[in-house]
Scaffold this motif. Sequence first.
Motif, short mmCIF file in Angstrom:
data_model
loop_
_atom_site.label_atom_id
_atom_site.label_comp_id
_atom_site.label_asym_id
_atom_site.label_seq_id
_atom_site.Cartn_x
_atom_site.Cartn_y
_atom_site.Cartn_z
N VAL A 139 5.29 -4.10 4.40
CA VAL A 139 4.26 -3.38 3.65
C VAL A 139 3.62 -4.30 2.62
N ARG A 140 4.42 -5.11 1.96
CA ARG A 140 3.88 -6.01 0.93
C ARG A 140 2.90 -6.99 1.54
N ASN A 141 3.22 -7.55 2.70
CA ASN A 141 2.31 -8.50 3.36
C ASN A 141 1.01 -7.82 3.78
N GLU A 142 1.12 -6.59 4.32
CA GLU A 142 -0.08 -5.86 4.74
C GLU A 142 -1.00 -5.60 3.54
N ILE A 143 -0.40 -5.13 2.44
CA ILE A 143 -1.21 -4.79 1.27
C ILE A 143 -1.77 -6.05 0.63
N ALA A 144 -0.99 -7.12 0.60
CA ALA A 144 -1.47 -8.39 0.02
C ALA A 144 -2.67 -8.90 0.80
N ASP A 145 -2.59 -8.84 2.15
CA ASP A 145 -3.72 -9.27 2.98
C ASP A 145 -4.94 -8.41 2.72
N GLU A 146 -4.73 -7.11 2.56
CA GLU A 146 -5.86 -6.20 2.34
C GLU A 146 -6.49 -6.44 0.98
N LEU A 147 -5.65 -6.70 -0.03
CA LEU A 147 -6.19 -6.97 -1.37
C LEU A 147 -6.96 -8.28 -1.39
N ASN A 148 -6.48 -9.27 -0.68
CA ASN A 148 -7.14 -10.57 -0.67
C ASN A 148 -8.45 -10.54 0.11
N SER A 149 -8.50 -9.70 1.17
CA SER A 149 -9.70 -9.66 2.00
C SER A 149 -10.67 -8.57 1.58
N ASN A 150 -10.30 -7.81 0.58
CA ASN A 150 -11.13 -6.68 0.17
C ASN A 150 -11.77 -6.97 -1.17
N THR A 151 -13.01 -6.56 -1.30
CA THR A 151 -13.69 -6.75 -2.59
C THR A 151 -13.22 -5.74 -3.62
N LYS A 152 -12.62 -4.65 -3.16
CA LYS A 152 -12.12 -3.64 -4.09
C LYS A 152 -10.83 -4.14 -4.74
N SER A 153 -10.58 -3.61 -5.94
CA SER A 153 -9.38 -4.02 -6.66
C SER A 153 -8.22 -3.06 -6.46
N THR A 154 -8.41 -2.04 -5.61
CA THR A 154 -7.37 -1.04 -5.39
C THR A 154 -7.22 -0.78 -3.89
N VAL A 155 -5.97 -0.65 -3.45
CA VAL A 155 -5.66 -0.30 -2.06
C VAL A 155 -4.82 0.96 -2.07
N ILE A 156 -5.22 1.96 -1.26
CA ILE A 156 -4.49 3.22 -1.17
C ILE A 156 -4.03 3.39 0.27
N ARG A 157 -2.74 3.59 0.46
CA ARG A 157 -2.17 3.75 1.80
C ARG A 157 -1.12 4.86 1.78
N GLU A 158 -0.86 5.43 2.96
CA GLU A 158 0.18 6.43 3.11
C GLU A 158 1.28 5.88 4.02
N PHE A 159 2.55 6.06 3.59
CA PHE A 159 3.68 5.57 4.36
C PHE A 159 4.80 6.60 4.36
N GLU A 160 5.61 6.55 5.38
CA GLU A 160 6.90 7.24 5.34
C GLU A 160 7.91 6.20 4.84
N MET A 161 8.26 6.29 3.55
CA MET A 161 9.03 5.25 2.91
C MET A 161 10.52 5.55 2.94
N PRO A 162 11.33 4.56 3.33
CA PRO A 162 12.79 4.73 3.31
C PRO A 162 13.35 4.43 1.92
N LEU A 163 13.07 5.33 0.97
CA LEU A 163 13.58 5.14 -0.39
C LEU A 163 15.10 5.28 -0.40
N LYS A 164 15.71 4.83 -1.46
CA LYS A 164 17.17 4.92 -1.55
C LYS A 164 17.63 6.37 -1.65
N SER A 165 16.71 7.25 -2.10
CA SER A 165 17.05 8.67 -2.18
C SER A 165 16.84 9.40 -0.86
N GLY A 166 16.21 8.73 0.11
CA GLY A 166 15.92 9.34 1.40
C GLY A 166 14.49 9.07 1.81
#
Length: 440
Positions: A139-166
């Motif tokens: 996820v970090r690599n995907e967002i980093a690429d999007e931030l670098n290639s995007n003129t916008k300063s914000t990236v919004i994405r939706e994920f099913e995240m495997p947090l430590k709580s579930g």
Amino acid sequence: MSSDSYQLALMPLLAVNPEPVTGQTVVGFSVYNNYWFLAIAFIFLLAIIYGVCIFIQQTKDRGILKITLQKKNREIAEREDQFRIVWNNSQEGMVLSVFGGKVISANPTICKMAEVSEDELIENGLQHLFRDTDFYEKVRNEIADELNSNTKSTVIREFEMPLKSGDREIEVSISKMKENFEGNMLFLNVFRDISKKKSYEKGLEIAKDKAEEVSRLKGNIISNMSHEIRTPLNGILGSTEYISQIRSEDKELLEHLNIIKESGERLLNTITNILDLSSLESDELNIVLEKTNVNDFVSKILINHKSVGIKKGILVTSKFLTKPFNAKIERKYLQIIINNIVGNSVKYSEKGLIQVVIENFENQLIIVVHDQGIGISKDYLDKLFYPFEQESTGFNRKFEGSGLGLAITKHLVEKLNGQIQVESEKGNGTLVRISIPLCI
């Protein structure tokens, strides 16, 4: 005598016979009486006054500056307090981090969401939020690429995240901050838990699919039942018409046959209306435009209503404000609309005149039907286009019908991008105005 002394001869002014003074009195003027010295002294005095003024002004400015600094410090402190309140009480998880995943600060919400402490995040970095470190790297690599290639300063994405709580459905927003931290780019990471929202949307989608399935099933049932009812009805009506023709001399039989015919036609009309309404609700009806002489087409539709009106003692008149013209119309829909509106006027009128006015006004087909029937109460006007609604209800109602005609009419008018308006008053008749766009 020096050059700086003067000799003055003093003589008594009040003496009658002044006597010459035998001696001389000498008055000496010092250097302080010179003009240049006085000028220097005056300038020096002005300088002292100016210096005092400067000192007072500087003291005053320092006081104002001190007050201003105190005010600014208070404002900064208030803003910091407000930010701290928002940071600590936000329902969204927030993390300040630098490039590489190092955590500077984390609010209580993200700690509670992932069941980790702020100290653990600061010590271990953003990856400590997740059970699966591979997920974080991806996820970090995907967002980093999007931030670098995007003129916008914000990236919004939706994920099913495997947090430590579930596992959770998370909407994450990563924004570049204008400030740097120790020379590194600073990021604000906002985590919004949308698990309930996704679950709700999924429930709505399932409910929608079920509703559509029920609607399709209802349509199939109605279609099949309509076919099974209309087919024998047509046989009954056809046989009734045949018997009426061959036994026209038997008046008693003809009366019974007429009752059968009227009842059969009424039942057939009800089945047709139900089928039409079902087709409209499922959006199965297609618009087919055909070039037609509109005046002639409407005239033919009104022939039957005029004959029915004559039987009731009602005069149905037609007036065409526009000379015969051709236009592309949906014949079937227009026929249903006119039949329902004019048919209602005939049904709910016991005497008087029904006027049908047709006009082509600015490429709009205008149909106005004005009757002198029983009218409609103001309370019922709001329910006029509801299916199966009638002003008179129960077994003792005077006028029979399914209550579907106007509902179908409104659906058809709107499907043709038209409008329908109804004006009525109880006991004073009804005026219906329909406008439908024309394709000339």
